[in-house]
Motif scaffolding. Structure first.
Motif, PDB file in Angstrom:
ATOM      1  N   PHE A 150      -4.759  -0.054  -6.939  1.00  0.00           N
ATOM      2  CA  PHE A 150      -3.753  -0.122  -5.789  1.00  0.00           C
ATOM      3  C   PHE A 150      -2.737  -1.068  -5.984  1.00  0.00           C
ATOM      4  O   PHE A 150      -1.737  -0.932  -5.710  1.00  0.00           O
ATOM      5  CB  PHE A 150      -4.691  -0.196  -4.675  1.00  0.00           C
ATOM      6  CG  PHE A 150      -5.914   0.872  -4.445  1.00  0.00           C
ATOM      7  CD1 PHE A 150      -5.486   2.282  -3.881  1.00  0.00           C
ATOM      8  CD2 PHE A 150      -7.082   0.785  -4.834  1.00  0.00           C
ATOM      9  CE1 PHE A 150      -6.333   3.412  -4.046  1.00  0.00           C
ATOM     10  CE2 PHE A 150      -7.906   1.815  -4.746  1.00  0.00           C
ATOM     11  CZ  PHE A 150      -7.664   3.018  -4.228  1.00  0.00           C
TER      12      PHE A 150
ATOM     13  N   LEU B 110       3.122   4.991  -0.952  1.00  0.00           N
ATOM     14  CA  LEU B 110       2.138   4.969   0.065  1.00  0.00           C
ATOM     15  C   LEU B 110       1.462   6.238  -0.065  1.00  0.00           C
ATOM     16  O   LEU B 110       0.174   6.466  -0.054  1.00  0.00           O
ATOM     17  CB  LEU B 110       2.522   4.947   1.476  1.00  0.00           C
ATOM     18  CG  LEU B 110       1.531   4.698   2.444  1.00  0.00           C
ATOM     19  CD1 LEU B 110       1.112   3.282   2.287  1.00  0.00           C
ATOM     20  CD2 LEU B 110       2.126   4.674   3.877  1.00  0.00           C
ATOM     21  N   ARG B 111       1.907   7.587  -0.359  1.00  0.00           N
ATOM     22  CA  ARG B 111       1.235   8.952  -0.288  1.00  0.00           C
ATOM     23  C   ARG B 111       0.453   8.804  -1.614  1.00  0.00           C
ATOM     24  O   ARG B 111      -0.627   9.159  -1.681  1.00  0.00           O
ATOM     25  CB  ARG B 111       2.343   9.860  -0.507  1.00  0.00           C
ATOM     26  CG  ARG B 111       2.860  10.251   0.680  1.00  0.00           C
ATOM     27  CD  ARG B 111       4.058  11.353   0.459  1.00  0.00           C
ATOM     28  NE  ARG B 111       3.034  12.697   0.279  1.00  0.00           N
ATOM     29  CZ  ARG B 111       3.762  13.795  -0.080  1.00  0.00           C
ATOM     30  NH1 ARG B 111       4.887  14.016  -0.428  1.00  0.00           N
ATOM     31  NH2 ARG B 111       2.788  14.825  -0.445  1.00  0.00           N
TER      32      ARG B 111
ATOM     33  N   VAL C 188      -1.064   5.974  -2.838  1.00  0.00           N
ATOM     34  CA  VAL C 188      -2.101   5.211  -2.705  1.00  0.00           C
ATOM     35  C   VAL C 188      -3.286   6.065  -1.758  1.00  0.00           C
ATOM     36  O   VAL C 188      -4.490   6.098  -2.011  1.00  0.00           O
ATOM     37  CB  VAL C 188      -1.808   4.075  -1.690  1.00  0.00           C
ATOM     38  CG1 VAL C 188      -2.935   3.053  -1.022  1.00  0.00           C
ATOM     39  CG2 VAL C 188      -1.154   2.860  -2.757  1.00  0.00           C
ATOM     40  N   ALA C 189      -2.694   6.663  -0.808  1.00  0.00           N
ATOM     41  CA  ALA C 189      -3.585   7.582  -0.002  1.00  0.00           C
ATOM     42  C   ALA C 189      -4.260   8.606  -0.546  1.00  0.00           C
ATOM     43  O   ALA C 189      -5.459   8.772  -0.455  1.00  0.00           O
ATOM     44  CB  ALA C 189      -2.787   8.010   1.312  1.00  0.00           C
TER      45      ALA C 189
ATOM     46  N   SER D 152      -6.954   6.800  -3.189  1.00  0.00           N
ATOM     47  CA  SER D 152      -8.157   6.242  -2.488  1.00  0.00           C
ATOM     48  C   SER D 152      -8.851   7.339  -1.831  1.00  0.00           C
ATOM     49  O   SER D 152     -10.461   7.206  -1.999  1.00  0.00           O
ATOM     50  CB  SER D 152      -7.739   5.392  -1.323  1.00  0.00           C
ATOM     51  OG  SER D 152      -6.954   6.029  -0.430  1.00  0.00           O
ATOM     52  N   ARG D 153      -8.385   8.443  -1.408  1.00  0.00           N
ATOM     53  CA  ARG D 153      -9.350   9.664  -1.122  1.00  0.00           C
ATOM     54  C   ARG D 153     -10.017  10.288  -2.340  1.00  0.00           C
ATOM     55  O   ARG D 153     -10.956  10.719  -2.309  1.00  0.00           O
ATOM     56  CB  ARG D 153      -8.405  10.659  -0.430  1.00  0.00           C
ATOM     57  CG  ARG D 153      -7.964  10.272   1.048  1.00  0.00           C
ATOM     58  CD  ARG D 153      -8.042  11.218   1.889  1.00  0.00           C
ATOM     59  NE  ARG D 153      -7.795  10.786   3.159  1.00  0.00           N
ATOM     60  CZ  ARG D 153      -7.700  11.437   4.275  1.00  0.00           C
ATOM     61  NH1 ARG D 153      -7.903  12.714   4.295  1.00  0.00           N
ATOM     62  NH2 ARG D 153      -7.341  10.694   5.506  1.00  0.00           N
TER      63      ARG D 153
ATOM     64  N   PHE E 207      -8.242   0.854   1.370  1.00  0.00           N
ATOM     65  CA  PHE E 207      -7.032   1.155   1.170  1.00  0.00           C
ATOM     66  C   PHE E 207      -6.594   2.412   1.804  1.00  0.00           C
ATOM     67  O   PHE E 207      -5.469   2.532   2.090  1.00  0.00           O
ATOM     68  CB  PHE E 207      -6.470   0.967  -0.335  1.00  0.00           C
ATOM     69  CG  PHE E 207      -6.936  -0.335  -0.825  1.00  0.00           C
ATOM     70  CD1 PHE E 207      -5.738  -1.218  -0.682  1.00  0.00           C
ATOM     71  CD2 PHE E 207      -7.998  -0.411  -1.602  1.00  0.00           C
ATOM     72  CE1 PHE E 207      -6.161  -2.744  -1.241  1.00  0.00           C
ATOM     73  CE2 PHE E 207      -8.147  -1.779  -2.241  1.00  0.00           C
ATOM     74  CZ  PHE E 207      -7.264  -2.767  -1.853  1.00  0.00           C
ATOM     75  N   ASP E 208      -7.790   3.325   1.833  1.00  0.00           N
ATOM     76  CA  ASP E 208      -7.561   4.639   2.490  1.00  0.00           C
ATOM     77  C   ASP E 208      -7.138   4.414   4.118  1.00  0.00           C
ATOM     78  O   ASP E 208      -6.275   5.019   4.414  1.00  0.00           O
ATOM     79  CB  ASP E 208      -8.889   5.357   2.411  1.00  0.00           C
ATOM     80  CG  ASP E 208      -8.768   6.753   3.018  1.00  0.00           C
ATOM     81  OD1 ASP E 208      -7.688   7.243   3.524  1.00  0.00           O
ATOM     82  OD2 ASP E 208      -9.844   7.444   2.798  1.00  0.00           O
TER      83      ASP E 208
ATOM     84  N   ALA F 120      -3.741   3.177   4.283  1.00  0.00           N
ATOM     85  CA  ALA F 120      -2.587   3.816   3.992  1.00  0.00           C
ATOM     86  C   ALA F 120      -2.586   5.291   4.760  1.00  0.00           C
ATOM     87  O   ALA F 120      -1.526   5.892   5.041  1.00  0.00           O
ATOM     88  CB  ALA F 120      -2.878   4.335   2.478  1.00  0.00           C
ATOM     89  N   ASP F 121      -3.465   5.400   5.589  1.00  0.00           N
ATOM     90  CA  ASP F 121      -3.491   6.852   6.449  1.00  0.00           C
ATOM     91  C   ASP F 121      -2.404   6.735   7.519  1.00  0.00           C
ATOM     92  O   ASP F 121      -2.220   5.582   8.019  1.00  0.00           O
ATOM     93  CB  ASP F 121      -4.918   6.737   6.740  1.00  0.00           C
ATOM     94  CG  ASP F 121      -5.451   8.228   7.554  1.00  0.00           C
ATOM     95  OD1 ASP F 121      -6.206   8.731   6.964  1.00  0.00           O
ATOM     96  OD2 ASP F 121      -4.703   8.459   8.566  1.00  0.00           O
TER      97      ASP F 121
ATOM     98  N   ARG G  69       2.856  -0.615   5.867  1.00  0.00           N
ATOM     99  CA  ARG G  69       1.596  -0.190   5.359  1.00  0.00           C
ATOM    100  C   ARG G  69       1.480  -0.450   3.786  1.00  0.00           C
ATOM    101  O   ARG G  69       0.350  -1.065   3.219  1.00  0.00           O
ATOM    102  CB  ARG G  69       1.336   1.191   5.372  1.00  0.00           C
ATOM    103  CG  ARG G  69       0.850   1.621   6.889  1.00  0.00           C
ATOM    104  CD  ARG G  69       0.499   2.963   7.115  1.00  0.00           C
ATOM    105  NE  ARG G  69       1.591   3.817   7.303  1.00  0.00           N
ATOM    106  CZ  ARG G  69       1.745   5.205   7.320  1.00  0.00           C
ATOM    107  NH1 ARG G  69       0.733   5.824   6.903  1.00  0.00           N
ATOM    108  NH2 ARG G  69       2.868   5.795   7.658  1.00  0.00           N
TER     109      ARG G  69
END
Lengths: 302, 302
Positions: free
Chosen positions: A130, A146-147, A149-150, A153-154, B130-131, B134-135, B145
């Motif tokens: 990250f 940021l997208r 990272v999101a 992480s998911r 991190f999720d 970033a969400d 963020r």
């Protein structure tokens, strides 16, 4: 037979990703870092610079190339994805998990160092992934980073790879049905492959339809990847009478190949490759490497 | 004696952070998530919903309040920080690390479940942090963020908490000198506290000078936090003849209190509290809770 241009692309991506990882895990701490404990760094490097194929970063690089996106950013995002993949291998190999002493013919991290170092090396790599994406050196807009990272992480978390590993451990005690196997595999191995395939659309700022199409392509080759793996495992099992390979079946974990047989699996692999080709057809000749990647995954022998 | 308004603020922050964590770790997967394996979720909840003080989220909430920043975002960033803190406790308690059976009077995660679940619970929480940031539910600009992701990954990673834990393990074999102790503690316990203190400036979009001032405040109370801990450990040690507490000294890990004695430590704590007050003085009465937090940290008895 694998197309020569494909092998060249794969080799080229591997060399560039390794150089990137080498720099990110180098001896010199980055500006602002207080210290990089030497033993921890050695354990991390042992777990990452291990002769891997770097297939996931390759997907990031090739999906970015599809939209003529920035190569340097793709390389860094690919390196971050590989850090996540390598962390998962280090932790999966631990005695409390799969308890493996060897990986690619070398001692696993907890064997070469110790369990505490292996746990911390995995934790550090997961965190570093990250850090790499969020860093300004990954020259993408804040929105795109940021997208990523999101999405990463998911893909790596409770509803993705880590959750899939938990389901896999549970499967040893209570074998899942077909739907359960599909869910487990889509999480454990599928999630990172889907991320790798769709990352290029985010990196290059492609449209939502294109991102979804690549995500779908990633899901299809993820299935093929797992099916080829299970088929390989079964074949090797029959040949060697269940030593070392055949481990999944031996542990009572069901696979789709075990359920439906190798002929079904071969047929299904053909269907999946055709589906991958069809998904990529709107991109024309630019997608030839990713088309070939689907063949490569389905045919792989190791 | 702790000011009543301070206790109220701390209690209020704890209750709100716990409600936020409870929702984030709830039974219903969020939209788009495939599955949340029940055993993994139970292990995670055991490791997080454990009666902690939630001091780090409290710092995020109070530093945000200093600039009248958005409370809801502060809560979510605080919850993310607490996920990182809890992951570190779960992994630190493992047999290969500190090998603790109890935490806050309850079985540790690997005792209540098993080692594999504890490893995966920690991995999942680290990823989830991190999720959460970033969400889109964390209603801050992508820039803010992303800065939080970057700062948190550095605070938790090789040059921060994880690296500090690696140094701590190495210290058992080869005791560090005074500089080594300071570096180790600044990484292992200091990094997350500094992040908590400066997070509010990022969340509220305050200026760079203000962020740096809060970072410095975080460094000062981080030192006080560790010093109070070491002092507590030494005092308890003398009283109970080295049972359970006194563990750090018993393992040959040096502390500043062991080096310089308790009188020095008490004097140093006074200096650190004064320094924290001085750093916060430009904020006037708005900073009274964070000033009190410095006193609280220095005086803490558990």
């Amino acid at each position: 037979m694998t197309a020569p241009f494909f092998t060249d692309r794969l080799d080229d991506a591997r060399a560039r990703v390794e150089a990137c990882l080498e720099a990110l895990l180098g001896p010199d701490p980055r500006a602002g870092e207080t210290a990089r404990p030497p033993t921890l760094m050695a354990a991390i490097r042992h777990g990452v610079l291990n002769g891997g194929k770097r297939f996931r970063p390759f997907l990031v690089i090739e999906s970015t190339r599809l939209f003529d996106g920035p190569e340097e950013a793709a390389l860094r995002v690919g390196a971050a994805l590989e850090c996540i993949h390598c962390y998962s291998l280090i932790h999966d190999d631990l005695p409390a998990m799969d308890d493996d002493d060897l990986r690619r013919g070398r001692p696993t991290v907890h064997k070469a160092y110790d369990e505490a170092s292996a746990i911390l090396a995995g934790d550090s790599l997961l965190t570093l992934a990250f850090d790499i994406i969020a860093d300004d050196e990954t020259a993408l807009s804040p929105e795109a980073r940021l997208r990523l990272v999101a999405a990463l992480s998911r893909a790596a978390g409770i509803g993705g790879m880590a959750g899939g590993q938990a389901l896999d451990l549970a499967a040893e005690k209570s074998p899942p049905d077909e739907d359960g196997i599909i869910t487990l595999q889509a999480m454990k191995t599928g999630a990172l492959i889907r991320f790798g395939a769709e990352a290029g659309a985010v990196i290059a700022g492609a449209g939502e339809d294109e991102r979804r199409r690549l995500h779908h392509y990633g899901a299809v080759i993820g299935l093929a990847f797992q099916l080829a793996d299970d088929l390989l495992d079964l074949t090797a099992d029959a040949e060697t009478m269940g030593k070392a390979t055949g481990k999944d079946a031996g542990r009572g974990k069901g696979t789709l190949v075990a359920l439906h047989g190798p002929e079904w699996a071969e047929r299904r692999l053909g269907e999946l490759v055709a589906e991958a080709e069809s998904l990529l057809s709107p991109f024309g000749a630019k997608a030839e490497t990713l088309v070939e990647a689907a063949h490569f995954v389905a045919r792989r022998k190791n």
